[in-house]
Write a protein that holds these residues in place. Sequence first.
Motif, short mmCIF file in Angstrom:
data_model
loop_
_atom_site.label_atom_id
_atom_site.label_comp_id
_atom_site.label_asym_id
_atom_site.label_seq_id
_atom_site.Cartn_x
_atom_site.Cartn_y
_atom_site.Cartn_z
N ARG A 48 -7.61 12.24 -15.45
CA ARG A 48 -7.19 11.11 -14.63
C ARG A 48 -6.34 10.11 -15.39
O ARG A 48 -5.76 9.22 -14.79
CB ARG A 48 -8.40 10.40 -14.05
CG ARG A 48 -9.08 11.21 -12.97
CD ARG A 48 -10.16 10.40 -12.34
NE ARG A 48 -11.43 10.89 -12.86
CZ ARG A 48 -12.58 10.28 -12.75
NH1 ARG A 48 -12.66 9.14 -12.14
NH2 ARG A 48 -13.67 10.83 -13.24
N SER A 49 -6.27 10.22 -16.69
CA SER A 49 -5.45 9.31 -17.49
C SER A 49 -3.98 9.60 -17.28
O SER A 49 -3.58 10.75 -17.14
CB SER A 49 -5.77 9.47 -18.98
OG SER A 49 -7.10 9.14 -19.25
N SER A 50 -3.20 8.55 -17.29
CA SER A 50 -1.76 8.70 -17.16
C SER A 50 -1.18 9.17 -18.49
O SER A 50 -1.36 8.51 -19.52
CB SER A 50 -1.14 7.36 -16.77
OG SER A 50 0.25 7.38 -16.98
N SER A 51 -0.50 10.29 -18.49
CA SER A 51 0.09 10.79 -19.74
C SER A 51 1.18 9.84 -20.24
O SER A 51 1.37 9.69 -21.44
CB SER A 51 0.64 12.20 -19.55
OG SER A 51 1.67 12.21 -18.59
N THR A 52 1.86 9.17 -19.32
CA THR A 52 2.89 8.20 -19.71
C THR A 52 2.24 7.01 -20.41
O THR A 52 2.71 6.57 -21.47
CB THR A 52 3.68 7.72 -18.48
OG1 THR A 52 4.28 8.84 -17.86
CG2 THR A 52 4.75 6.72 -18.87
#
Length: 69
Positions: A48-52
């Motif tokens: 769920r973490s944003s890779s950006t």
Amino acid sequence: MVINLLVARNPVRWDLTDDKTNSLTQQSLDILKSLKEPVTVTAYFTARSSSTAARELLDNYKVNSAGLI
């Protein structure tokens, strides 16, 4: 051309968020400035973490460590 060269060699970052969400704490900055040798960082993020956001956070550590991370 000279301005482009200066900017490329001396990147400046501004955090324009009200709560400084994209800034490192002063404690983190102090630790990064005190590094004397290279450090390897291993980060674990959930799906769920944003890779950006993760990349930007790690880049922020790298920039503020004078390349030691």
